[in-house]
Design a protein around this motif. Structure first.
Motif, PDB file in Angstrom:
ATOM      1  N   ALA A  92      10.494  21.300  25.718  1.00 44.68           N
ATOM      2  CA  ALA A  92      11.100  21.880  26.912  1.00 44.68           C
ATOM      3  C   ALA A  92      10.267  23.001  27.517  1.00 44.68           C
ATOM      4  O   ALA A  92      10.798  23.985  28.014  1.00 44.68           O
ATOM      5  CB  ALA A  92      12.508  22.385  26.595  1.00 44.68           C
ATOM      6  N   GLU A  93       8.950  22.871  27.479  1.00 41.98           N
ATOM      7  CA  GLU A  93       8.100  23.872  28.110  1.00 41.98           C
ATOM      8  C   GLU A  93       7.439  23.241  29.335  1.00 41.98           C
ATOM      9  O   GLU A  93       7.381  22.021  29.460  1.00 41.98           O
ATOM     10  CB  GLU A  93       6.989  24.309  27.145  1.00 41.98           C
ATOM     11  CG  GLU A  93       7.482  25.112  25.975  1.00 41.98           C
ATOM     12  CD  GLU A  93       6.311  25.684  25.165  1.00 41.98           C
ATOM     13  OE1 GLU A  93       5.157  25.603  25.636  1.00 41.98           O
ATOM     14  OE2 GLU A  93       6.568  26.205  24.072  1.00 41.98           O
ATOM     15  N   THR A  94       6.969  24.104  30.228  1.00 39.65           N
ATOM     16  CA  THR A  94       6.118  23.606  31.296  1.00 39.65           C
ATOM     17  C   THR A  94       4.685  23.892  30.866  1.00 39.65           C
ATOM     18  O   THR A  94       4.304  25.039  30.669  1.00 39.65           O
ATOM     19  CB  THR A  94       6.426  24.318  32.614  1.00 39.65           C
ATOM     20  OG1 THR A  94       7.804  24.102  32.904  1.00 39.65           O
ATOM     21  CG2 THR A  94       5.571  23.773  33.733  1.00 39.65           C
ATOM     22  N   ILE A  95       3.915  22.827  30.678  1.00 41.23           N
ATOM     23  CA  ILE A  95       2.579  22.987  30.103  1.00 41.23           C
ATOM     24  C   ILE A  95       1.542  22.464  31.092  1.00 41.23           C
ATOM     25  O   ILE A  95       1.671  21.351  31.619  1.00 41.23           O
ATOM     26  CB  ILE A  95       2.466  22.223  28.780  1.00 41.23           C
ATOM     27  CG1 ILE A  95       3.533  22.729  27.795  1.00 41.23           C
ATOM     28  CG2 ILE A  95       1.064  22.373  28.190  1.00 41.23           C
ATOM     29  CD1 ILE A  95       3.537  22.020  26.470  1.00 41.23           C
TER      30      ILE A  95
ATOM     31  N   ILE B 167      -0.282  13.145  27.668  1.00 45.43           N
ATOM     32  CA  ILE B 167       0.681  12.063  27.456  1.00 45.43           C
ATOM     33  C   ILE B 167       1.580  12.371  26.269  1.00 45.43           C
ATOM     34  O   ILE B 167       2.797  12.216  26.332  1.00 45.43           O
ATOM     35  CB  ILE B 167      -0.059  10.727  27.283  1.00 45.43           C
ATOM     36  CG1 ILE B 167      -0.625  10.308  28.630  1.00 45.43           C
ATOM     37  CG2 ILE B 167       0.870   9.652  26.752  1.00 45.43           C
ATOM     38  CD1 ILE B 167      -1.626   9.213  28.580  1.00 45.43           C
ATOM     39  N   ALA B 168       0.978  12.858  25.188  1.00 45.24           N
ATOM     40  CA  ALA B 168       1.779  13.161  23.999  1.00 45.24           C
ATOM     41  C   ALA B 168       2.780  14.277  24.304  1.00 45.24           C
ATOM     42  O   ALA B 168       3.931  14.231  23.878  1.00 45.24           O
ATOM     43  CB  ALA B 168       0.869  13.553  22.844  1.00 45.24           C
ATOM     44  N   LEU B 169       2.337  15.274  25.070  1.00 47.87           N
ATOM     45  CA  LEU B 169       3.219  16.400  25.369  1.00 47.87           C
ATOM     46  C   LEU B 169       4.340  16.010  26.334  1.00 47.87           C
ATOM     47  O   LEU B 169       5.424  16.586  26.310  1.00 47.87           O
ATOM     48  CB  LEU B 169       2.409  17.543  25.996  1.00 47.87           C
ATOM     49  CG  LEU B 169       1.511  18.335  25.040  1.00 47.87           C
ATOM     50  CD1 LEU B 169       0.521  19.174  25.833  1.00 47.87           C
ATOM     51  CD2 LEU B 169       2.335  19.214  24.119  1.00 47.87           C
ATOM     52  N   SER B 170       4.060  15.040  27.190  1.00 56.07           N
ATOM     53  CA  SER B 170       5.017  14.731  28.253  1.00 56.07           C
ATOM     54  C   SER B 170       6.316  14.142  27.709  1.00 56.07           C
ATOM     55  O   SER B 170       7.295  14.050  28.424  1.00 56.07           O
ATOM     56  CB  SER B 170       4.400  13.781  29.271  1.00 56.07           C
ATOM     57  OG  SER B 170       4.236  12.514  28.696  1.00 56.07           O
ATOM     58  N   LYS B 171       6.310  13.746  26.423  1.00 52.64           N
ATOM     59  CA  LYS B 171       7.545  13.224  25.855  1.00 52.64           C
ATOM     60  C   LYS B 171       8.643  14.277  25.853  1.00 52.64           C
ATOM     61  O   LYS B 171       9.801  13.980  26.066  1.00 52.64           O
ATOM     62  CB  LYS B 171       7.295  12.748  24.424  1.00 52.64           C
ATOM     63  CG  LYS B 171       6.651  11.392  24.378  1.00 52.64           C
ATOM     64  CD  LYS B 171       6.613  10.858  22.966  1.00 52.64           C
ATOM     65  CE  LYS B 171       5.387   9.976  22.791  1.00 52.64           C
ATOM     66  NZ  LYS B 171       4.669  10.233  21.568  1.00 52.64           N
ATOM     67  N   GLN B 172       8.274  15.526  25.574  1.00 50.73           N
ATOM     68  CA  GLN B 172       9.299  16.562  25.423  1.00 50.73           C
ATOM     69  C   GLN B 172       9.123  17.714  26.400  1.00 50.73           C
ATOM     70  O   GLN B 172       9.837  18.707  26.317  1.00 50.73           O
ATOM     71  CB  GLN B 172       9.252  17.153  24.010  1.00 50.73           C
ATOM     72  CG  GLN B 172       9.343  16.120  22.920  1.00 50.73           C
ATOM     73  CD  GLN B 172       9.487  16.767  21.557  1.00 50.73           C
ATOM     74  OE1 GLN B 172       9.894  17.894  21.450  1.00 50.73           O
ATOM     75  NE2 GLN B 172       9.153  16.041  20.511  1.00 50.73           N
ATOM     76  N   ASN B 173       8.114  17.643  27.266  1.00 46.07           N
ATOM     77  CA  ASN B 173       7.829  18.790  28.119  1.00 46.07           C
ATOM     78  C   ASN B 173       7.510  18.340  29.536  1.00 46.07           C
ATOM     79  O   ASN B 173       7.251  17.177  29.783  1.00 46.07           O
ATOM     80  CB  ASN B 173       6.614  19.552  27.581  1.00 46.07           C
ATOM     81  CG  ASN B 173       6.808  19.981  26.143  1.00 46.07           C
ATOM     82  OD1 ASN B 173       7.460  20.981  25.867  1.00 46.07           O
ATOM     83  ND2 ASN B 173       6.254  19.201  25.217  1.00 46.07           N
ATOM     84  N   THR B 174       7.509  19.310  30.444  1.00 42.43           N
ATOM     85  CA  THR B 174       7.030  19.037  31.786  1.00 42.43           C
ATOM     86  C   THR B 174       5.528  19.294  31.775  1.00 42.43           C
ATOM     87  O   THR B 174       5.094  20.380  31.410  1.00 42.43           O
ATOM     88  CB  THR B 174       7.680  20.004  32.783  1.00 42.43           C
ATOM     89  OG1 THR B 174       9.074  19.948  32.566  1.00 42.43           O
ATOM     90  CG2 THR B 174       7.342  19.631  34.201  1.00 42.43           C
ATOM     91  N   VAL B 175       4.759  18.289  32.152  1.00 38.95           N
ATOM     92  CA  VAL B 175       3.311  18.430  32.011  1.00 38.95           C
ATOM     93  C   VAL B 175       2.614  18.297  33.360  1.00 38.95           C
ATOM     94  O   VAL B 175       2.934  17.419  34.159  1.00 38.95           O
ATOM     95  CB  VAL B 175       2.761  17.374  31.034  1.00 38.95           C
ATOM     96  CG1 VAL B 175       1.247  17.447  30.969  1.00 38.95           C
ATOM     97  CG2 VAL B 175       3.355  17.576  29.656  1.00 38.95           C
ATOM     98  N   ILE B 176       1.685  19.206  33.594  1.00 40.79           N
ATOM     99  CA  ILE B 176       0.886  19.164  34.815  1.00 40.79           C
ATOM    100  C   ILE B 176      -0.574  19.074  34.388  1.00 40.79           C
ATOM    101  O   ILE B 176      -1.044  19.884  33.588  1.00 40.79           O
ATOM    102  CB  ILE B 176       1.116  20.435  35.645  1.00 40.79           C
ATOM    103  CG1 ILE B 176       2.594  20.486  36.057  1.00 40.79           C
ATOM    104  CG2 ILE B 176       0.218  20.447  36.885  1.00 40.79           C
ATOM    105  CD1 ILE B 176       3.138  21.872  36.143  1.00 40.79           C
ATOM    106  N   LEU B 177      -1.260  18.070  34.900  1.00 36.79           N
ATOM    107  CA  LEU B 177      -2.638  17.838  34.489  1.00 36.79           C
ATOM    108  C   LEU B 177      -3.585  18.280  35.598  1.00 36.79           C
ATOM    109  O   LEU B 177      -3.368  17.965  36.766  1.00 36.79           O
ATOM    110  CB  LEU B 177      -2.827  16.351  34.181  1.00 36.79           C
ATOM    111  CG  LEU B 177      -4.198  15.889  33.697  1.00 36.79           C
ATOM    112  CD1 LEU B 177      -4.505  16.463  32.331  1.00 36.79           C
ATOM    113  CD2 LEU B 177      -4.259  14.371  33.647  1.00 36.79           C
ATOM    114  N   ILE B 178      -4.615  19.018  35.224  1.00 31.11           N
ATOM    115  CA  ILE B 178      -5.577  19.484  36.222  1.00 31.11           C
ATOM    116  C   ILE B 178      -6.882  18.721  36.052  1.00 31.11           C
ATOM    117  O   ILE B 178      -7.510  18.764  34.996  1.00 31.11           O
ATOM    118  CB  ILE B 178      -5.877  20.996  36.037  1.00 31.11           C
ATOM    119  CG1 ILE B 178      -4.596  21.787  35.875  1.00 31.11           C
ATOM    120  CG2 ILE B 178      -6.741  21.518  37.181  1.00 31.11           C
ATOM    121  CD1 ILE B 178      -3.712  21.796  37.078  1.00 31.11           C
TER     122      ILE B 178
END
Ligand SMILES: Cc1cc2nc3c(=O)[nH]c(=O)nc-3n(C[C@H](O)[C@H](O)[C@H](O)COP(=O)(O)OP(=O)(O)OC[C@H]3O[C@@H](n4cnc5c(N)ncnc54)[C@H](O)[C@@H]3O)c2cc1C
Ligand code: HEM
Ligand code: SF4
Ligand code: SF4
Ligand code: SF4
Lengths: 273, 798
Positions: free
Chosen positions: B156-159, B173-184
């Motif tokens: 539940a973090e924004t990463i 991809i692995a993080l997006s299961k449980q978090n909001t992920v923004i890729l740069i």
């Protein structure tokens, strides 16, 4: 490119089934039993044994299907045999009964078996016909990807609608929040939703007369139309996949019931002998 | 400036700390320089609780610190205590940035400006390299990290993940299961990432799981946000955590700056060292992973030995007993004598230094064979390399007539064709008299070819002749081929490289010796693929024979090597050999016919193109699903899981579809398996049938998972217990058939002695009846194909 179960191994099991059926019918016609033909004659016993054996064997398929990595024969082989010999069973069992169907435990077995067989045929139709429809409908996108595109469209729709009048905004928001895909088995099977908030939102935007926000309106409209198209496809996808599964909920319970009735049938026949 | 140490050791991994411990125990003045503030950073960074293996089991440990298989924490604790116990002189936070030699003394410059002096330097810096860091304001704030051990630890973090290379994408991809992920992503698209990752990330973006900023650079990092420079101006993204995966600078540059030479430019080449681990710079030693020894025990042994060598004590290496066992069947069996004999008799091994020769022999098997014994059979998929020490072997060159034999004597080698092409063996080889041969595994050979130029040269000279004799001019005496072979050269191509283009002048031809190609033609302004040509075939003869420009374009389907043959040499050969000429012309006509047929069916060509892009061209056995038959029941996955400890090795739904052909995520059993290329315990093998599998010695390092371009390897805990279908059916015990076991994942479950290991499709090796997935498909939609058969005109037009 690859063989379907119907033509598998050059119709090997169709041939088996035809031979089995032809032999049964032939003997049935030649045989002159004392009195009316029924299950109690020697032929009746023979056909009865074959039919009972077939039923058990057909039901065994449910176990065989889950015994993975065992045996040399592929499941396609099994299924191909299952459908043809299962169909032959309808005939053999009918001959076994000597066309004497009444209101008794024996006929219950007959009815249960026929329901199983007919549901099997329906399932077979689905199995043969739907994979291609499913693939064509997807156009190379997976269900997940389509859902993702819808989510993306929703984001846009929300953003665009925010700058527009309240009524439009409300309709658009409703589309993003209340549109359902799937739902109960019945909703899945229907494959459409006549109260779909997205369709309603599109109608609203199309018919709205206010001249303001021209460009936004057009943007919103294209998004909604795209979403509707995706929704249509995805609902069709859900529908087809549901159909491919749902018939088994008739086929399997009735198989079990058939087996139970079979046992009762055999026990009563010998008990009242 | 302080005093001069006898030994400065750079890097406190298992190699370095073992060296320091031994120096301390032996009373040799030393210093151990470690960049971080703890020992052994590589192992420190393993996943928490990882069970570390002590492979190879047979290798004895010789060190003054102990090491045996166990939990990461236990091992590190132990080392910390023991290093303190022996009073080793450790200097932490000492990042060595330069090593220079001043007369007999080395000067080691540290990042903090200090300079250390030593008579000898031991480089034990491993291969992990230096993680690249962000170079903007706020790059060192506590919520910025440069690696990710356990994606499941965040919820539940924004990463924000910076860096759209493979590592960054995998993390995102692995993080997006449980978090909001923004890729740069710095560039405007995803370039240079693995096919599998590209599919995954594209899906995740389309699904809305991950948000991306393309063409964006980090401008500044604040307490709870990141400022980006994008094409549309600055953007501020609020976030809880920033993970920057900017890659690592390989240690090679640093090593070269110390004056150490590498044999060639190849990424995998290793620095040359002597049998005492000394590099070309006298007094500068290299041990551990950096020197090409990728396991902990090896590194520790070398740490001990290098100190002995530096103080002038030529002890026999710890692997001596292993070599004694290898040579036990020989008479005489004395290790030094046998090694000397090998060096004298076998030219390929001639130029290896003593350390390389020992290493090669340790990896090899010694076969003492009686006359008539079979060494390998035609059509096997094995790819090891053989050298003859004593006696003779016979190569049966004609499949139909085993009496046609070419005999090879002591010093000769064979099996190089399978090694190079990765395809089936082209002949059966038997012992022609009682003989002694060494069998060296593919991996060892590739390493040697890569790092010792003379091995490559010796191998190629003979290999070209044999390849030409086998695939181009069977039955033509070697003498007639001399001209052609001498002027031939080996050319390498990467996937998509053009070997020659339509309209070019055709003055040479190619014999494909590894990899495969596609032939395409421009028809109506569009490239139409006409055929797929696997190795062992020649191409480009048409233009030569017809004296015309090239009629088609040939591209490498993946990494490909060809023997490029000069046109004149080929033509003069044909003039001298009428049967060969007839054969080549017959093939020529056949090809023209096939091409015409294919031009009428552009669809078939599109399928070839699609399959090649999915890596089917380099596979030997590929799972395909005919979508016109698949009822999406997932019985195939269930079958795989059920026969493989609850973990399916195939993902049916994933993977691309073209027309009705779907390529699910599942192993292709590559000819040259990428996954094999750097597995520390050498746990990945290829069976004679071509199946690539992983054995029990897997240490779970994840290299293969990284190296497989098709993303078909997962790391998973081994299963506890196998469940029985009847106990499920009757008592509801255990998971339903095909369902994942409950402990999958690591949610607080103590896995005890278990460690995650790499799992992949093993083609149901050992299961009678073969591929369970295919056998469990009720509708016959799942099929396994070999590309050679599948991509032939006959199949595709059928
Ligand atoms: C995930 C994973 C799992 C593994 N599992 C196993 C296993 O179970 N069993 C096994 O035997 N092997 C395993 N390995 C391999 C093993 O970790 C390595 O072979 C071993 O660590 C190599 O030791 P080394 O001493 O050569 O170098 P490293 O252990 O890499 O140590 C290098 C050290 O040098 C330091 N350093 C680097 N540059 C400088 C510099 N310029 N100045 C100062 N210090 C510097 C680093 O901080 C580091 O501490 C695994 C590897 C990985 C990645
Ligand atoms: C009395 C007769 C029959 C019995 C007892 C029977 C029983 C079964 C059972 C137990 C299964 C396994 C379902 C599952 O576990 O998923 C099954 C599957 C199936 N049956 Fe029958 N069946 C009968 C007749 C038929 C007939 C006549 C047909 C077709 C003409 C048919 C077609 C199928 C098909 C297509 C499947 C699905 C296979 C799969 O998805 O694996 N069956 N049947
Ligand atoms: S796991 Fe290895 S053999 Fe299989 S597809 Fe990946 S690289 Fe090829
Ligand atoms: S061949 Fe066996 S291991 Fe490979 S995917 Fe199929 S079932 Fe799994
Ligand atoms: S088992 Fe066959 S039909 Fe079922 S999902 Fe797999 S490929 Fe499709």
């Amino acid at each position: 490119m690859h063989e379907s179960i119907l033509v598998y191994r050059n119709h090997r099991y169709l041939k088996w089934a035809l031979v089995l059926a032809a032999v049964s019918v032939g003997i049935y016609l030649i045989d002159r039993p004392l009195g009316a033909p029924n299950g109690g004659t020697w032929l009746g016993y023979t056909l009865g044994c074959i039919a009972g054996g077939l039923m058990i064997w057909l039901a065994w398929f449910g176990i065989r299907k889950r015994r993975y990595g065992v045996g040399k024969v592929s499941l396609e082989d099994w299924l191909s045999a299952h459908i043809y010999l299962g169909t032959a069973l309808a005939l053999i069992a009918t001959l076994h009964s000597g066309f004497q169907v009444g209101l008794n435990i024996h006929s219950i077995l007959y009815v249960l078996m026929m329901v199983t067989i007919i549901s099997g045929m329906v399932g077979l139709y689905f199995y043969v016909r739907y994979p291609l429809l499913l693939t064509e409908n997807r156009k190379g996108l997976s269900t997940e990807v389509m859902l993702g595109q819808i989510a993306e469209l929703d984001r846009d729709v929300r953003q665009i609608a925010m700058t527009m009048d309240d009524a439009t905004n409300a309709a658009a928001l409703k589309s993003t929040q209340d549109t359902i895909v799937g739902g109960t088995v019945f909703q899945q099977l229907r494959g459409f939703d006549e109260h779909c908030p997205t369709t309603m939102a599109r109608h609203f935007v199309e018919s709205s007369t206010s001249g303001d926000h021209g460009p936004q309106r057009r943007q919103l409209l294209t998004r909604l139309i795209r979403k509707e198209d995706l929704l249509k496809r995805i609902r069709r996808d859900v529908q087809l996949r549901c159909l491919l599964r749902v018939w088994l909920y008739v086929h399997v319970p009735f198989s079990v019931a058939t087996l139970a009735a079979l046992v009762t049938h055999v026990v009563t026949v010998f008990y009242y002998w | 400036m302080g005093d001069t140490y006898k030994i400065a050791i750079v890097g406190s991994g298992p190699g370095g700390l073992s060296a320091a411990a031994h120096a301390a125990k032996s009373g040799v003045s030393h210093v151990l320089l470690e960049r971080t503030d703890h020992l052994s950073d590589t192992i420190y960074k393993y996943q928490k609780g990882k069970y570390v293996m002590a492979t190879p089991d047979v290798l004895p440990l010789r060190a003054d610190v102990t090491f045996s298989a166990g939990k990461r924490e236990t091992i590190l604790d132990n080392w910390n205590k023991q290093i303190e116990g022996v009073k080793a002189n450790v200097r932490y936070k000492s990042d060595v940035t330069a090593v220079t030699k001043d007369g007999a003394v080395f000067k080691l410059k540290l990042a903090d400006g200090a300079v250390i002096q030593a008579e000898n330097v031991v480089l034990a810096i491993g291969l992990q390299g230096n993680l690249n860091k962000l170079r903007c304001e706020g790059a060192d704030l506590p919520h910025v990290q440069y690696q990710l051990d356990d994606p499941d630890a965040y919820e539940a973090e924004t990463i924000v993940v910076i860096g759209a290379g493979d590592a960054g994408i995998e993390n995102a991809i692995a993080l997006s299961k449980q978090n909001t992920v923004i890729l740069i992503n710095r560039s405007s698209e995803f370039a240079r990432i693995k096919q599998g990752n590209l599919t995954l990330i594209t899906n995740a973006i389309e699904k809305g799981d991950i948000q991306v900023y393309h063409s964006a650079e980090t401008a500044k990092i604040e307490e709870n946000a990141i400022i980006l420079n994008t094409a549309d101006g600055q953007a501020r993204v609020v976030c809880d955590r920033i993970i920057a995966r900017l890659g690592a600078a390989a240690p090679r540059k640093f090593v070269e700056s110390c004056g150490i030479k590498f044999p060639n430019e190849d990424r995998t080449s290793l620095p040359e060292v002597s049998s005492t681990y000394e590099s070309n710079v006298p007094g500068l030693y290299i041990i551990g992973a950096l020197g090409g020894y990728p396991l902990i025990k090896q590194a520790m042994n070398q740490g001990y030995e290098v100190v002995e060598y530096i103080v002038g004590n030529p002890i026999a290496p710890a692997d001596q007993p292993l070599l004694e066992r290898k040579f036990a069947g020989l008479k005489p069996a004395n290790v030094e004598d046998v090694l000397a004999e090998i060096r004298e008799v076998i030219p390929v091994w001639h130029s290896l230094n003593p350390l390389q020769l020992r290493e090669a022999m340790l990896d090899s098997d010694t076969h003492v064979l009686k006359t008539g014994a079979t060494i390998f059979k035609r059509n096997d998929y094995t790819s090891s390399f053989f050298t003859v020490l004593r006696g003779t072997v016979g190569i049966q060159i004609d499949a139909n007539d085993p009496s046609k034999v070419v005999t090879l004597g002591p010093g000769a080698f064979f099996g190089e064709m399978g090694l190079i092409s990765g395809r089936r063996r082209s002949a059966t080889v038997v012992a022609a008299s009682d003989c002694v041969v060494f069998e060296t595994p593919r991996r060892t050979m590739l390493k040697l070819v890569q790092s010792v130029d003379s091995v490559r040269r010796t191998l190629d000279q003979v290999a070209i002749m044999r390849q030409v004799q086998t695939h181009l001019a069977p039955g033509v005496p070697a003498a007639d081929l001399m001209e052609l072979v001498e002027t031939a050269e080996i050319q390498k191509f990467k996937a998509g490289d053009v070997i020659f283009a339509q309209g070019d002048k055709g003055d040479h031809m190619h014999l494909i010796r590894s990899g495969s190609c596609t032939v395409s033609m421009r028809v109506g302004g569009k490239d139409v693929v006409l055929s797929y040509v696997p190795s062992g075939n020649y191409i480009g003869e048409m233009a030569l024979l017809a004296d015309m420009p090239r009629s088609a374009t040939v591209k490498a389907a993946h990494n490909t090597e060809t023997v490029c043959i000069k046109g004149d040499a080929f033509k003069s050969l044909l003039d001298r050999s009428p049967t060969l000429k007839a054969n080549v012309e017959a093939k020529f006509r056949q090809r023209i016919k096939a091409n015409e047929q294919m031009q009428k069916q552009p669809e078939a060509g599109n399928i070839i193109e699609f399959l090649i892009a999915q890596g089917v061209g380099e596979g030997t056995d590929v799972l395909l699903i005919d979508e016109s038959l698949c009822v999406h029941c997932d019985n195939c996955e269930k079958a795989c899981a059920e026969t493989h400890g609850g973990i399916s090795r195939l993902d049916r739904e994933a993977g691309p579809t073209f027309a009705t052909l779907h390529v699910p995520t599942s192993c292709r059993h590559c000819e040259h398996p990428h996954c094999m290329s750097d597995c520390p315990p050498n746990a990945i093998h290829r069976t004679p049938g071509g199946e690539v599998y992983i054995d029990d010695s897997c240490i779970g390092c994840g290299n293969c998972e990284q190296n497989c371009p098709y993303k078909v390897i997962q790391l998973a805990y081994p299963p506890d217990e196998k469940f029985n279908i009847f106990s499920w059916l009757l008592f509801g015990k255990g998971p339903a058939p095909g369902e994942a076991m409950t402990y999958k994942g690591n949610n607080g479950y103590d896995h005890g002695e278990k460690t995650k290991r790499a799992v992949k499709c093993d083609m149901c090796k050992g299961i009678p009846g073969g591929a369970s997935c295919v056998r469990a498909c009720p509708t016959g939609a799942a099929l396994r194909v070999s590309p050679e058969e599948f991509m032939s005109v006959a199949t595709l037009s059928g």
